[in-house]
Enzyme design. Sequence first.
Site, short mmCIF file in Angstrom:
data_model
loop_
_atom_site.label_atom_id
_atom_site.label_comp_id
_atom_site.label_asym_id
_atom_site.label_seq_id
_atom_site.Cartn_x
_atom_site.Cartn_y
_atom_site.Cartn_z
N GLY A 170 1.64 -1.90 2.99
CA GLY A 170 0.21 -1.98 2.73
C GLY A 170 -0.06 -1.63 1.28
N GLN A 218 -4.52 1.37 -6.06
CA GLN A 218 -3.11 1.38 -6.46
C GLN A 218 -2.78 0.32 -7.51
OE1 GLN A 218 -1.60 1.45 -2.21
NE2 GLN A 218 -0.03 2.63 -3.26
N LEU A 225 3.88 3.21 -2.15
CA LEU A 225 4.37 2.55 -3.37
C LEU A 225 4.03 3.34 -4.63
CD1 LEU A 225 3.57 -1.19 -2.54
CD2 LEU A 225 5.80 -0.02 -2.43
N HIS A 242 -3.38 5.22 6.29
CA HIS A 242 -2.85 5.55 4.97
C HIS A 242 -3.64 4.80 3.88
CE1 HIS A 242 0.77 6.17 2.19
NE2 HIS A 242 0.03 5.30 1.54
N GLU A 243 -3.87 3.49 4.09
CA GLU A 243 -4.54 2.69 3.06
C GLU A 243 -6.01 3.07 2.94
OE1 GLU A 243 -2.54 1.34 1.18
OE2 GLU A 243 -0.84 1.22 2.54
N HIS A 270 -6.48 6.05 0.85
CA HIS A 270 -6.43 5.76 -0.60
C HIS A 270 -7.84 5.52 -1.16
CE1 HIS A 270 -2.33 5.55 -2.06
NE2 HIS A 270 -1.93 4.83 -1.02
CO CO Z 1 0.02 4.52 -0.39
#
Ligand code: CO
Length: 160
Positions: A46, A51, A89, A130-131, A134
């Site tokens: 993802g 990011q 990432l 998780h995303e 962010h």
């Molecule tokens: Co992440």
Amino acid sequence: MALRNVRKNGDPVLRKKAEQVNRFTPGLQQLLDDMAETMIDSEGAGLAAPQVGISKRVIVVRDEDAILELVNPVIASSKGNVVDYEGCLSFPGIYGEVSRAEHVQVTGLDREGKEVRLNAKGFLARVFQHEIDHLEGILFVDRASHILTPEELEKLREKS
Ligand code: CO
């Protein structure tokens, strides 16, 4: 389409609360295409727009061969709890154990602004949480109960 540079831990954009998207422009579609390409190139599960340095509420998530795109995503409901390891990432080589809901229902908009509702469980549910974190400037290391040691990482690699 083009690859975008993935911002790493320490970049202030990762800690900003991302802005809602109100306009469904060609620029947004380009962003979604580039994020998907960048996620696949980086072998990620993802990716969230912060990011790639864009502080907007946009995520892409890989679901086997499909790519799910969500604009302004929200966890509408969640159920259960499971602890498992995850990475990011923006944190190359770092993995941690994080407790996440086992089932989530996610709502949001597609690239044209139409409403989307998705149900996810297990690993996919974990990736959505998780995303979406962010977008609040929350990183998985904030939630991790344990960061894997090099020895534990080695064991994990042997298993997979
Ligand atoms: Co992440």
